[in-house]
Motif scaffolding. Structure first.
Motif, short mmCIF file in Angstrom:
data_model
loop_
_atom_site.label_atom_id
_atom_site.label_comp_id
_atom_site.label_asym_id
_atom_site.label_seq_id
_atom_site.Cartn_x
_atom_site.Cartn_y
_atom_site.Cartn_z
N THR A 12 72.32 12.75 -18.32
CA THR A 12 73.59 12.06 -18.07
C THR A 12 74.30 12.60 -16.82
O THR A 12 75.17 11.92 -16.27
CB THR A 12 74.54 12.22 -19.28
OG1 THR A 12 74.72 13.62 -19.57
CG2 THR A 12 74.00 11.50 -20.49
N GLU A 13 73.90 13.78 -16.36
CA GLU A 13 74.50 14.34 -15.16
C GLU A 13 73.99 13.68 -13.89
O GLU A 13 74.65 13.72 -12.85
CB GLU A 13 74.25 15.85 -15.09
CG GLU A 13 74.86 16.62 -16.26
CD GLU A 13 74.50 18.09 -16.22
OE1 GLU A 13 73.79 18.50 -15.27
OE2 GLU A 13 74.93 18.84 -17.13
N THR A 14 72.79 13.06 -13.95
CA THR A 14 72.20 12.47 -12.75
C THR A 14 71.92 10.97 -12.89
O THR A 14 71.67 10.30 -11.88
CB THR A 14 70.88 13.18 -12.40
OG1 THR A 14 69.99 13.12 -13.54
CG2 THR A 14 71.12 14.64 -12.05
N VAL A 15 71.95 10.45 -14.12
CA VAL A 15 71.63 9.03 -14.34
C VAL A 15 72.87 8.32 -14.86
O VAL A 15 73.52 8.79 -15.80
CB VAL A 15 70.47 8.88 -15.36
CG1 VAL A 15 70.17 7.40 -15.59
CG2 VAL A 15 69.22 9.62 -14.89
N ASP A 16 73.19 7.19 -14.25
CA ASP A 16 74.34 6.38 -14.68
C ASP A 16 73.86 5.40 -15.75
O ASP A 16 73.51 4.26 -15.45
CB ASP A 16 74.94 5.65 -13.49
CG ASP A 16 76.22 4.90 -13.85
OD1 ASP A 16 76.64 4.97 -15.03
OD2 ASP A 16 76.79 4.22 -12.97
N PHE A 17 73.87 5.85 -17.01
CA PHE A 17 73.37 5.02 -18.09
C PHE A 17 74.30 3.85 -18.42
O PHE A 17 73.90 2.94 -19.14
CB PHE A 17 73.16 5.86 -19.35
CG PHE A 17 71.96 6.76 -19.29
CD1 PHE A 17 70.68 6.24 -19.20
CD2 PHE A 17 72.11 8.15 -19.32
CE1 PHE A 17 69.57 7.06 -19.15
CE2 PHE A 17 71.01 8.98 -19.28
CZ PHE A 17 69.73 8.43 -19.19
N VAL A 18 75.52 3.88 -17.92
CA VAL A 18 76.49 2.83 -18.25
C VAL A 18 76.40 1.67 -17.27
O VAL A 18 76.30 0.50 -17.68
CB VAL A 18 77.93 3.41 -18.26
CG1 VAL A 18 78.93 2.29 -18.53
CG2 VAL A 18 78.05 4.50 -19.31
N HIS A 19 76.37 1.97 -15.98
CA HIS A 19 76.50 0.92 -14.98
C HIS A 19 75.18 0.52 -14.32
O HIS A 19 75.16 -0.47 -13.58
CB HIS A 19 77.49 1.36 -13.89
CG HIS A 19 78.86 1.64 -14.41
ND1 HIS A 19 79.36 2.92 -14.56
CD2 HIS A 19 79.85 0.81 -14.85
CE1 HIS A 19 80.58 2.86 -15.04
NE2 HIS A 19 80.91 1.60 -15.24
N ASP A 20 74.12 1.24 -14.53
CA ASP A 20 72.84 0.91 -13.92
C ASP A 20 71.90 0.31 -14.96
O ASP A 20 71.31 1.04 -15.76
CB ASP A 20 72.21 2.18 -13.30
CG ASP A 20 70.88 1.87 -12.63
OD1 ASP A 20 70.56 0.67 -12.45
OD2 ASP A 20 70.16 2.83 -12.29
N HIS A 65 68.94 -0.69 -14.73
CA HIS A 65 67.57 -0.21 -14.60
C HIS A 65 67.36 1.11 -15.34
O HIS A 65 66.22 1.53 -15.55
CB HIS A 65 67.21 -0.03 -13.13
CG HIS A 65 67.09 -1.32 -12.39
ND1 HIS A 65 66.24 -2.34 -12.78
CD2 HIS A 65 67.71 -1.78 -11.26
CE1 HIS A 65 66.34 -3.36 -11.94
NE2 HIS A 65 67.23 -3.05 -11.02
N SER A 66 68.44 1.77 -15.75
CA SER A 66 68.31 3.01 -16.53
C SER A 66 68.28 2.75 -18.04
O SER A 66 67.99 3.66 -18.81
CB SER A 66 69.49 3.96 -16.22
OG SER A 66 70.70 3.46 -16.77
N TRP A 67 68.56 1.51 -18.43
CA TRP A 67 68.66 1.23 -19.87
C TRP A 67 67.34 1.40 -20.62
O TRP A 67 67.35 1.86 -21.78
CB TRP A 67 69.24 -0.17 -20.08
CG TRP A 67 70.69 -0.26 -19.64
CD1 TRP A 67 71.52 0.78 -19.32
CD2 TRP A 67 71.45 -1.45 -19.45
NE1 TRP A 67 72.76 0.32 -18.94
CE2 TRP A 67 72.75 -1.05 -19.01
CE3 TRP A 67 71.19 -2.81 -19.58
CZ2 TRP A 67 73.76 -1.96 -18.72
CZ3 TRP A 67 72.19 -3.73 -19.30
CH2 TRP A 67 73.47 -3.30 -18.89
N PRO A 68 66.19 1.04 -20.03
CA PRO A 68 64.93 1.35 -20.76
C PRO A 68 64.77 2.84 -21.05
O PRO A 68 64.33 3.22 -22.14
CB PRO A 68 63.85 0.84 -19.80
CG PRO A 68 64.52 -0.26 -19.04
CD PRO A 68 65.92 0.20 -18.84
N LEU A 69 65.13 3.68 -20.09
CA LEU A 69 65.07 5.13 -20.32
C LEU A 69 66.05 5.54 -21.42
O LEU A 69 65.73 6.39 -22.27
CB LEU A 69 65.39 5.87 -19.02
CG LEU A 69 65.34 7.40 -19.08
CD1 LEU A 69 63.95 7.90 -19.46
CD2 LEU A 69 65.76 8.00 -17.73
N LEU A 70 67.22 4.93 -21.42
CA LEU A 70 68.21 5.21 -22.47
C LEU A 70 67.67 4.81 -23.84
O LEU A 70 67.84 5.56 -24.83
CB LEU A 70 69.51 4.46 -22.17
CG LEU A 70 70.63 4.58 -23.21
CD1 LEU A 70 71.09 6.03 -23.35
CD2 LEU A 70 71.81 3.67 -22.84
#
Length: 356
Positions: free
Chosen positions: A97-105, A107-112
Motif C-alpha cells: 500500500t506504500e507504493t501501489v495506489d489500490f484505490v485509484h489505479d 490496473h492494480s485491482w487484480p493484484l488487490l
C-alpha cells in the motif's frame, strides 16, 4: 551514573519476574482443558488416515475450541501454519500500500483481489481447523467455508495470471471468455469439494478424490495457462526479475499438491505424525510459500509490464473482473449453503432414526 544503571537493571529484573508469571496466570484464567482422544474414541467422520491420537472431544463449549489453539492436538500445526501465513500476507499488503495506489489505479485491482483472496483462504482455513471438531454439523459448516475460501482464491490466481502474465497471441483468442470460464470453474471446484465432504463416508476414496480434485485440476490448468505459456518461452537471456518468483510459485504449488494428495509420511510412520509431520501441515506451508511468491511476482509484473497489460486490458475490463470476483464469491457461498442444507437434513434424519 551507577544509580541509573542499577535502576534499569532493577526494571529489567521486575519485567522478567512478570514474564515468568504469565504461564501461571494463563493457567488460572483458562478452564481445565479436556485431554485429547484416540481415533477409536471419536466418530468415524473425524478420523484422518494414519492419525491415531490427538483428536479433540466433541460437544464442548465454544471457549474450549477457541482456547485449543494453545493446546497440543493433531490440528494445532494446521491452525498455526495458516494463521502465521495470514499475518504474513497482511504484512505484505501493508508494504504494498506504500507504493501501489489500490484505490485509484484500476490496473492494480487484480493484484488487490489476489491479496484479499489470499487473506480469505488462510483465515477460513484457520477457522475450519480450529473449530471443525465441535460436532458433525459444524465440521461440515466450517470445512464448506474453507472450500469457499479455496475456490475464491483460485479466481484470485486466475485474474493475475490473465491480467499480468498473458501475451498478445493468447489474449487474442481468450480475452472474452477467460475470466467468465474461471468463475464457472471456481464454482465447480467448490461444488466438487463440498460434495466430496458430504459423501466422504458413502463412496470409495478414489472416487471421492476424483470428484474433489477433478474440477480443481481443471481450474488450475485453465487459470495458469497464460503463466505456463510465458514460462515455456523463457530463455537464459531474459532479464525479467519476476520469472524466478513465477518458477517458485509453480514449484511450491506442484510439491504442495503432491503432499495434499498423498499422505506419505503418515502412511510410512503411522502414529508418529499425529502432532507434527503430517502431509497436510507440509501442504499448508508450501501453499503459503506459493502464495507469497505469487504476490511478489505479480507485484513485479505490475511495475515492469505496465506497457503491455495496459494496452491489452482497459480500465473497464478491470472493473468487470472485480465484479466477476464478487459473483464467484457469492456463487461459491450459495453452493456451500445448499450443500450444508442437504447435510443438515441427513444429520436430522440420522438422529431421528436413532430414536425410532
Amino acid at each position: 551514573m551507577a544509580t541509573i544503571v542499577m535502576e534499569k537493571i532493577g526494571r529489567v529484573f521486575i519485567s522478567l519476574q512478570q514474564i515468568r508469571q504469565v504461564p501461571r496466570m494463563l493457567t488460572e484464567a483458562a478452564p481445565s482443558m479436556p485431554g485429547t482422544l484416540r481415533d477409536n474414541e471419536v466418530p468415524h467422520y473425524f478420523r484422518e488416515r494414519y492419525i491415531c491420537t490427538g483428536y479433540r472431544p466433541l460437544d464442548q463449549n465454544w471457549r474450549y475450541y477457541f482456547l485449543s489453539i494453545f493446546q497440543r492436538h493433531n490440528e494445532t500445526i494446521n491452525v498455526w501454519t495458516h494463521l502465521l501465513a495470514f499475518f504474513l500476507f497482511l504484512a505484505r499488503f501493508g508494504q504494498l500500500t506504500e507504493t501501489v495506489d489500490f484505490v485509484h489505479d484500476p490496473h492494480s485491482w487484480p493484484l488487490l483481489i489476489l491479496i484479499l483472496s489470499s487473506l480469505i483462504y488462510s483465515a477460513f482455513s484457520v477457522v475450519a481447523h480450529l473449530l471443525g471438531s465441535k460436532s458433525e454439523l459444524y465440521h461440515h459448516v466450517f470445512f464448506f467455508l474453507d472450500y469457499v475460501g479455496v475456490a475464491q482464491y483460485q479466481y484470485g490466481s486466475a485474474i493475475v495470471h490473465f491480467y499480468y502474465a498473458v501475451d498478445e497471441s493468447l489474449h487474442r483468442y481468450v480475452h472474452g471468455i477467460f475470466m467468465p470460464v474461471a468463475t464457472v470453474l471456481s464454482c465447480l471446484s467448490c461444488l466438487g469439494c463440498c460434495c466430496g465432504k458430504y459423501c466422504s463416508h458413502n463412496l470409495p476414496r478414489p472416487v471421492l478424490k476424483v470428484g474433489q480434485l477433478g474440477p480443481s485440476m481443471l481450474a488450475c490448468m485453465w487459470d495458469s495457462s497464460p503463466l505456463m505459456k510465458r514460462l515455456m518461452s523463457w530463455s537464459t537471456t531474459s532479464n525479467d526479475p519476476a520469472l524466478i518468483f513465477h518458477f517458485g510459485q509453480v514449484a511450491f504449488f506442484l510439491i504442495s499438491a503432491f503432499f495434499f494428495t498423498f499422505p506419505l509420511l503418515e502412511h510410512y510412520l503411522p502414529g508418529r505424525c499425529d502432532f507434527v509431520g503430517q502431509s497436510h501441515q507440509i501442504f499448508h506451508v508450501l501453499v503459503s510459500c506459493c502464495t507469497l511468491c505469487q504476490i511478489h511476482a505479480y507485484y513485479l509484473d505490475y511495475v515492469g509490464r505496465r506497457e503491455l497489460y495496459s494496452r491489452l486490458h482497459s480500465r473497464d475490463e478491470a472493473t468487470l473482473f472485480v465484479g466477476l470476483y464478487v459473483v464467484t464469491l457469492v456463487g461459491c457461498t450459495v453452493i456451500a449453503v445448499f450443500m450444508l442444507r442437504k447435510a443438515k437434513k441427513a444429520f436430522d434424519f440420522k438422529t431421528k432414526s436413532k430414536f425410532t
